[in-house]
Design a protein around this motif. Sequence first.
Motif, PDB file in Angstrom:
ATOM      1  N   TYR A  17       0.823  -1.210   0.000  1.00  0.00           N
ATOM      2  CA  TYR A  17       0.000   0.000   0.000  1.00  0.00           C
ATOM      3  C   TYR A  17       0.862   1.267   0.000  1.00  0.00           C
ATOM      4  O   TYR A  17       0.407   2.319  -0.457  1.00  0.00           O
ATOM      5  CB  TYR A  17      -0.904   0.025   1.236  1.00  0.00           C
ATOM      6  CG  TYR A  17      -2.150  -0.824   1.130  1.00  0.00           C
ATOM      7  CD1 TYR A  17      -3.165  -0.712   2.065  1.00  0.00           C
ATOM      8  CD2 TYR A  17      -2.313  -1.747   0.104  1.00  0.00           C
ATOM      9  CE1 TYR A  17      -4.323  -1.486   1.983  1.00  0.00           C
ATOM     10  CE2 TYR A  17      -3.459  -2.530   0.012  1.00  0.00           C
ATOM     11  CZ  TYR A  17      -4.455  -2.387   0.961  1.00  0.00           C
ATOM     12  OH  TYR A  17      -5.588  -3.154   0.889  1.00  0.00           O
ATOM     13  N   VAL A  53       6.089   1.705  -9.413  1.00  0.00           N
ATOM     14  CA  VAL A  53       5.166   0.834  -8.678  1.00  0.00           C
ATOM     15  C   VAL A  53       5.076  -0.527  -9.363  1.00  0.00           C
ATOM     16  O   VAL A  53       5.141  -1.577  -8.713  1.00  0.00           O
ATOM     17  CB  VAL A  53       3.775   1.481  -8.580  1.00  0.00           C
ATOM     18  CG1 VAL A  53       2.725   0.467  -8.151  1.00  0.00           C
ATOM     19  CG2 VAL A  53       3.801   2.645  -7.610  1.00  0.00           C
ATOM     20  N   ARG A  71       1.568   6.981   4.610  1.00  0.00           N
ATOM     21  CA  ARG A  71       0.355   6.913   3.783  1.00  0.00           C
ATOM     22  C   ARG A  71      -0.630   7.997   4.176  1.00  0.00           C
ATOM     23  O   ARG A  71      -1.267   8.636   3.321  1.00  0.00           O
ATOM     24  CB  ARG A  71      -0.286   5.526   3.878  1.00  0.00           C
ATOM     25  CG  ARG A  71       0.619   4.430   3.325  1.00  0.00           C
ATOM     26  CD  ARG A  71      -0.128   3.146   3.062  1.00  0.00           C
ATOM     27  NE  ARG A  71      -0.614   2.469   4.244  1.00  0.00           N
ATOM     28  CZ  ARG A  71       0.060   1.537   4.904  1.00  0.00           C
ATOM     29  NH1 ARG A  71       1.285   1.201   4.520  1.00  0.00           N
ATOM     30  NH2 ARG A  71      -0.475   0.937   5.942  1.00  0.00           N
ATOM     31  N   THR A 112      -0.007   7.330  -6.042  1.00  0.00           N
ATOM     32  CA  THR A 112      -1.343   7.903  -6.223  1.00  0.00           C
ATOM     33  C   THR A 112      -1.374   9.348  -5.740  1.00  0.00           C
ATOM     34  O   THR A 112      -1.991  10.218  -6.364  1.00  0.00           O
ATOM     35  CB  THR A 112      -2.396   7.066  -5.472  1.00  0.00           C
ATOM     36  OG1 THR A 112      -2.259   5.706  -5.877  1.00  0.00           O
ATOM     37  CG2 THR A 112      -3.800   7.544  -5.781  1.00  0.00           C
ATOM     38  N   LEU A 154       0.608  -7.891  -3.053  1.00  0.00           N
ATOM     39  CA  LEU A 154      -0.522  -6.968  -3.073  1.00  0.00           C
ATOM     40  C   LEU A 154      -1.822  -7.719  -2.812  1.00  0.00           C
ATOM     41  O   LEU A 154      -2.676  -7.259  -2.062  1.00  0.00           O
ATOM     42  CB  LEU A 154      -0.583  -6.232  -4.414  1.00  0.00           C
ATOM     43  CG  LEU A 154      -1.698  -5.206  -4.583  1.00  0.00           C
ATOM     44  CD1 LEU A 154      -1.629  -4.139  -3.505  1.00  0.00           C
ATOM     45  CD2 LEU A 154      -1.618  -4.540  -5.964  1.00  0.00           C
ATOM     46  N   LEU A 179       2.093   2.382  -3.486  1.00  0.00           N
ATOM     47  CA  LEU A 179       0.861   2.715  -4.207  1.00  0.00           C
ATOM     48  C   LEU A 179       0.323   4.060  -3.739  1.00  0.00           C
ATOM     49  O   LEU A 179      -0.115   4.890  -4.546  1.00  0.00           O
ATOM     50  CB  LEU A 179      -0.204   1.636  -3.963  1.00  0.00           C
ATOM     51  CG  LEU A 179      -0.297   0.519  -4.999  1.00  0.00           C
ATOM     52  CD1 LEU A 179      -1.281  -0.533  -4.541  1.00  0.00           C
ATOM     53  CD2 LEU A 179      -0.707   1.068  -6.361  1.00  0.00           C
ATOM     54  N   LEU A 204      -2.434  -4.485 -13.182  1.00  0.00           N
ATOM     55  CA  LEU A 204      -0.988  -4.276 -13.019  1.00  0.00           C
ATOM     56  C   LEU A 204      -0.177  -5.308 -13.802  1.00  0.00           C
ATOM     57  O   LEU A 204       0.924  -5.027 -14.249  1.00  0.00           O
ATOM     58  CB  LEU A 204      -0.605  -4.361 -11.535  1.00  0.00           C
ATOM     59  CG  LEU A 204      -1.066  -3.215 -10.624  1.00  0.00           C
ATOM     60  CD1 LEU A 204      -0.650  -3.485  -9.186  1.00  0.00           C
ATOM     61  CD2 LEU A 204      -0.500  -1.883 -11.091  1.00  0.00           C
ATOM     62  N   PHE A 245       4.426   5.516 -11.586  1.00  0.00           N
ATOM     63  CA  PHE A 245       3.654   4.283 -11.721  1.00  0.00           C
ATOM     64  C   PHE A 245       4.461   3.146 -12.335  1.00  0.00           C
ATOM     65  O   PHE A 245       4.220   1.983 -12.028  1.00  0.00           O
ATOM     66  CB  PHE A 245       2.345   4.538 -12.487  1.00  0.00           C
ATOM     67  CG  PHE A 245       1.278   5.044 -11.563  1.00  0.00           C
ATOM     68  CD1 PHE A 245       1.079   6.400 -11.404  1.00  0.00           C
ATOM     69  CD2 PHE A 245       0.531   4.167 -10.806  1.00  0.00           C
ATOM     70  CE1 PHE A 245       0.133   6.867 -10.513  1.00  0.00           C
ATOM     71  CE2 PHE A 245      -0.418   4.618  -9.914  1.00  0.00           C
ATOM     72  CZ  PHE A 245      -0.625   5.979  -9.757  1.00  0.00           C
ATOM     73  N   VAL A 268       6.199  -3.406  -6.797  1.00  0.00           N
ATOM     74  CA  VAL A 268       5.112  -3.987  -6.013  1.00  0.00           C
ATOM     75  C   VAL A 268       4.792  -5.362  -6.584  1.00  0.00           C
ATOM     76  O   VAL A 268       4.333  -5.491  -7.713  1.00  0.00           O
ATOM     77  CB  VAL A 268       3.855  -3.089  -6.036  1.00  0.00           C
ATOM     78  CG1 VAL A 268       2.683  -3.795  -5.360  1.00  0.00           C
ATOM     79  CG2 VAL A 268       4.153  -1.776  -5.331  1.00  0.00           C
TER      80      VAL A 268
END
Lengths: 224, 225, 264
Positions: C17, C119, C233, C24, C128, C20, C149, C116, C123
């Motif tokens: 997370y 990511v 986060r 984001t 995930l 991400l 993804l 991205f 990730v």
Amino acid sequence: MSAAQVSAGLDLRWDAVSHDYGAANVLSDVTLAIGAGESVALLGHNGAGKTTLTRMLMGLVRPKAGTVSVGDWLVAKRRPDQMAQRVGYAFQHADQQLFARTVLADVSFGPQRLGRPVHRAIEVLAELGLDGFTGRHPYDLPAPVRKLVTLAGVFAMEPAVLVLDEPTAGFDRGLRALVIAALHRRISGGVTVIAVSHDLKLVDAVSKRSVTLEQGRVVADSIR
Amino acid sequence: MPVSALVGMEALSFRYAGSTTYALSDVTLSVERGEVVLVAGRPGSGTSTLLLVAGAYAPRLVGGAIEGGLSISASRPSIVFATPWTQLTGLCRTVFAEVAFGPASHALPRERIRALVGLQLERLGVAHLSTRDPATLSGGELQRVIVAAALALEPDLLLLDDPAAELDPAAADALYGLLKETAAEGVGVLVATPDVERGARVASRAIVLEAGRVIHDGEPAGALA
Amino acid sequence: MIGFRTGRSPLHAAHPYTPLAIATALLCLVFAAQTPAAIGIFVLAGIVLAIAGSSLGYVAKPALMLAIPTLVLLFILHGLLGPEPRHALGPLHVSDSGLTEAIVLGGRITAILFAFLTVLATVSPDRLVEAMTERRVSFGATYLLVSTLTLVPRMRRRAAQILEAQQCRGLRLGGSPLARIMALGPLVLPLVLGALAEVDEQVLALDTRGVTSGRVRTAMDPPPDSAAQWAIRWICVCLVVGAWAERVRPLLMLIHPHLYVACR
């Protein structure tokens, strides 16, 4: 030009070939020669290196060491579409090549690319019992029939060398018999055949010689 | 149809959506606990469709319509298809996680899942592959992993479509032997295969289909003809 | 095009997370930024993220391959064809506002690409899945995100197999423009048909593994989280809310003047 004329003088050679995929050695110093018109079964457990060895004939895998040749062609100097003029490769998982709207159109694709007679596609389809499917979309057919269609596509290219990776996987007795008969006709015509297969019935029926790989090395090579 | 049957079909016919021909016609059969039932037939004869219907995957997931009677008392059917690479979830980076996926979906406790997965990987001879990425396995290794994944669900009805297509002869013999053991544990096993000789060695009964109709339901030797 | 690759960077080790959330947040913040200087900061942030993921070399090439043509196009559309006033830039006459617009738009795309793609590279899809399972996110939502993804690497693998198969049937790559166009059919059609067939197969495969059981999945190996990551986060969320609150504040005037005054 018939297959017999094309294959005359064509031998296959792997000279001191080695290859790895990163950490894992797949082939170690393999030297192997197959004469023109021979029919050989390539045996060994899953992961022994059989598929890698055969893919080298098409130039799909370039060995880290050693050379591979098909007749007077050094594979390292050729592209896969050029090797297709001499070697017909039937992949184990067939569906990745089907694209045409009809079985006939798909089987004709290879011969058209190579400038071979397209009417052979119709003859090969009849030979493999597929003449009732010529107008059908390949994806409407059961998986074993789709696989047979891709085999027909390879046969229709009239290669001097046939490499078949598990050609009868998923086939019942009837389909296997059709494939064996088709291979016998081609072997009689002088085509060199290499079959990678766990199907002992196929191997017994068409192969005069067997080469066994284990952990990337040839551990046995005998006349059957 | 026996009351104890895991699956029972009574004059069952099935057509896929948009098709005018029946994939199965007037099929009457049952599968009970402890049986290994071999299903044989040419490609297109309806063997795969029979498995999909028996497991309640058709018409629910693939569309189509059933006519006639179908009763499924199996509470935990599990199915294995002939093409193992199409059965990967695509969400797991290890064989262990792939086999654990099904039991995890059924909310079993972690320790129980670990024990189940370990057991099935051992039985299928692929425990040494547990940390490997399923995408890197050979066809034969993958097929055994998928069978392990099906068994990890502790099914009461096990449906298999040519489960040994990718296996070498020794591994195929071992797999069919395992199916017989699984049936002996009380599971109903329905296995469709073109390898009729091998299937007949372990089956208690054989069904032969032709153009969607049952032409033989009885001794396994009948499927060899 | 890239996909996940194993590594030992802080981003690889982080709870999924966290990268991400950072990416984001960067996406939201970069659209709140209006000036080239602010955009430049976010482009730098995207590059720093890639460095934190030990993926700068891996990510930079595809990011720049997509960003540079976009920047050139934006420069032509806005810079050269934009409104007055203009100034001379070598032999070219460039619109002042147009050039600013091109830099802002192009910079946004560049920042987003770096973030991205990082990511995607760091990730792990399975981690995930486990993270989302542990948080009791529905399997449908989990699958939607993860399959998005992993879409590109999967299609790329399939495309490579199709390419091999068709080359072995004599299909030559390259050649005249017409030959290249003709080669598309045998390459693209199996990809599309195969992808559609794969959807059917995936539905069956997942159903047979009990995803429609209606039960809450067991997370077998949830990735570890930490208070520091949790804080990162939440800082990302606050930054986004703060940046957009500042931007939407004038709009409150349209709704009710007292709201605008209250938020000043």
